[in-house]
Design an enzyme around this catalytic site. Structure first.
Site, PDB file in Angstrom:
ATOM      1  N   SER A 222     -25.331 -31.597 -25.004  1.00 12.10           N
ATOM      2  CA  SER A 222     -24.547 -31.148 -26.149  1.00 12.10           C
ATOM      3  C   SER A 222     -23.958 -29.759 -26.020  1.00 12.10           C
ATOM      4  O   SER A 222     -23.020 -29.416 -26.743  1.00 12.10           O
ATOM      5  CB  SER A 222     -25.408 -31.202 -27.412  1.00 12.10           C
ATOM      6  OG  SER A 222     -26.511 -30.313 -27.305  1.00 12.10           O
ATOM      7  N   HIS A 250     -26.366 -37.312 -29.079  1.00 14.56           N
ATOM      8  CA  HIS A 250     -24.996 -36.839 -29.229  1.00 14.56           C
ATOM      9  C   HIS A 250     -23.977 -37.902 -28.823  1.00 14.56           C
ATOM     10  O   HIS A 250     -22.796 -37.592 -28.650  1.00 14.56           O
ATOM     11  CB  HIS A 250     -24.785 -35.559 -28.409  1.00 14.56           C
ATOM     12  CG  HIS A 250     -25.521 -34.387 -28.968  1.00 14.56           C
ATOM     13  ND1 HIS A 250     -25.031 -33.602 -29.992  1.00 14.56           N
ATOM     14  CD2 HIS A 250     -26.738 -33.870 -28.657  1.00 14.56           C
ATOM     15  CE1 HIS A 250     -25.903 -32.659 -30.291  1.00 14.56           C
ATOM     16  NE2 HIS A 250     -26.952 -32.799 -29.490  1.00 14.56           N
ATOM     17  N   LYS A 281     -26.421 -37.102 -36.913  1.00 11.96           N
ATOM     18  CA  LYS A 281     -25.199 -36.567 -36.320  1.00 11.96           C
ATOM     19  C   LYS A 281     -24.043 -37.518 -36.619  1.00 11.96           C
ATOM     20  O   LYS A 281     -23.504 -37.499 -37.717  1.00 11.96           O
ATOM     21  CB  LYS A 281     -25.425 -36.302 -34.828  1.00 11.96           C
ATOM     22  CG  LYS A 281     -26.418 -35.165 -34.589  1.00 11.96           C
ATOM     23  CD  LYS A 281     -26.594 -34.840 -33.143  1.00 11.96           C
ATOM     24  CE  LYS A 281     -27.412 -33.569 -32.933  1.00 11.96           C
ATOM     25  NZ  LYS A 281     -28.783 -33.616 -33.482  1.00 11.96           N
TER      26      LYS A 281
END
Length: 437
Positions: A222, A250, A281
């Site tokens: 990330s 991610h 996320k």
């Protein structure tokens, strides 16, 4: 110390420790005591000196208008800002389907879960979401946790304890939660240079072929925005009889036809033994999970203290994630919009000569290389331009590689991105920083 009795009263425990430390020193020299305030003051002062002291700004997002938000930074009321560093990559935390599902669940079953999964905190929402996540990754089962950090830490710890003599092979850039889980497992570990397959094989080949092995790595890293060579790692796992564990936090929701991550995009999910992901996320809410075959899921569910002894996610949150996962399985509009925004911003920064790092994913890291300067740029952007982006410092990234990490989403317009690049150029000139040739 009896933590079973004292664990409920942290102040009592601290008080006893302080008393004992003081008493022990007094026995040694008659007068010495520990100045606890000084210890903590010095710890904080070190962060200020190194430019690593973290400040959390006071903001509220505007429902339905992301990335627009308001910042409470003074005494003149909220100031409008634009958020550039959220991990709610696809703005699913603002999606009408997600909000409606959460509102319906709230009015249907109330707010909290009621306890741990094995006592009172299991609901049909939890069971249905686990079915959806297992299906997303083509696995037999899935298991929910309260966060991605907890799912990594708990699962790796438990796997290490269940596999006698296990050696864990960890990419050097793995997330802190993976490092914590590996450490807590008590296993021997071998750290391999980032995405260096030759080094990984060298370490695997040197190990006793009869001991259990686990290769732990991420799909998208990330802070740099690069991607692991999943198939090549799986080839080595097959050759040396190792289990594979991939952190897709991610990437889930972001890649693949249904949002299954890089492992789905690269058609490698069936080669991975344990896939770990987050629900906070791209899916826009909160939580973490693993997906694997049912034997592994059952073992973690039955042996992991980090799962057994913690209150389960609120069904309100689970309902929101469930709506998000279902939507992103069938909609690619959000993913396509996000990728277009990231590509545009990266190119705009390159064209302007700003030191944007190479990235093949949705992460747009801008190298600064100094913690104090990174914080200064962040402060100017917020105060003068209404741009919110947090500086990324050690220990999240190595010293000397401090950066600003931008995460443009499908709702960031090209006008916003052009204005951002103009602001950055002005600050670079003001601070007499070098632009790329």
């Amino acid at each position: 110390m009896d933590y079973g009795r004292d664990g409920r009263n942290g102040l009592t425990v601290i008080g006893r420790i302080k008393h004992r430390c003081t008493a022990d020193h007094s026995q040694d020299n008659g007068s010495a005591t520990v100045n606890y305030d000084q210890v903590f003051d010095q710890a904080i002062e070190r962060l200020h000196t190194e430019g690593r002291y973290r400040v959390f700004i006071d903001i509220l997002r505007n429902k339905g208008a992301y990335p627009n938000a308001r910042c409470f930074a003074g005494h003149n009321g909220p100031k409008p800002i634009t958020v550039w560093c959220s991990n709610d990559y696809l703005a699913m935390g603002q999606h009408p389907k997600v909000i409606e599902a959460m509102e319906n669940a709230l009015h249907d079953v109330g707010a909290g879960s009621g306890g741990t999964r094995n006592i009172g905190g299991n609901t049909h929402y939890h069971i249905e979401l686990e079915h959806e996540l297992a299906d997303l990754h083509g696995k037999e089962g899935a298991l929910l946790f309260t966060s991605g950090y907890v799912s990594n830490d708990t699962t790796l710890t438990t796997l290490g304890k269940l596999l006698p003599g296990c050696v864990i092979f960890s990419d050097e850039l793995n997330h802190a939660s993976m490092i914590a889980g590996i450490r807590n497992s008590g296993c021997e570990k071998r750290v391999w240079r980032h995405n260096d397959l030759e080094h990984l094989e060298e370490l695997l080949a040197a190990e006793n072929p009869d001991v259990p092995k686990l290769i732990a790595f991420e799909s998208v890293y990330s802070m740099d925005g690069d991607v692991a060579p999943i198939h090549a790692i799986c080839d080595l796992a097959d050759k040396y009889n190792a289990l594979t564990y991939i952190d897709e936090v991610h990437a889930v929701g972001m890649y693949g036809e249904r949002g299954g991550g890089i492992s789905e995009r690269d058609k490698a999910a069936d080669r991975i033994d344990i896939i770990e992901g987050t629900l906070g996320k791209a899916f826009g809410v909160m939580g973490g999970y693993i997906a694997a075959d049912q034997k592994i899921i059952d073992c973690v569910r039955s042996y992991a203290p980090g799962f057994i002894f913690t209150t389960s996610l609120s069904p309100v949150l689970v309902a929101g994630v469930l709506a998000s996962v279902k939507h992103l399985k069938s909609s690619s509009v959000e993913r396509e919009g996000q990728q277009a925004s990231a590509a545009f911003l990266k190119q705009a920064m390159r064209d302007a000569g700003l030191p944007v790092m190479d990235s093949t994913t949705h992460i747009v890291p801008l190298m600064v290389g100094d913690p104090v300067r990174a914080k200064k740029i962040s402060d100017i952007l917020l105060a003068e331009y209404g741009v919110y982006v947090q500086p990324i410092n050690f220990p999240t990234v190595p010293r000397g590689t401090e950066r600003l990490r931008f995460t443009p989403g499908p709702a960031h317009t090209r006008e916003m991105m052009t204005e951002l690049v103009t602001a950055l150029l002005e600050i670079w000139e003001r601070l007499e920083m070098k632009l790329a040739a």
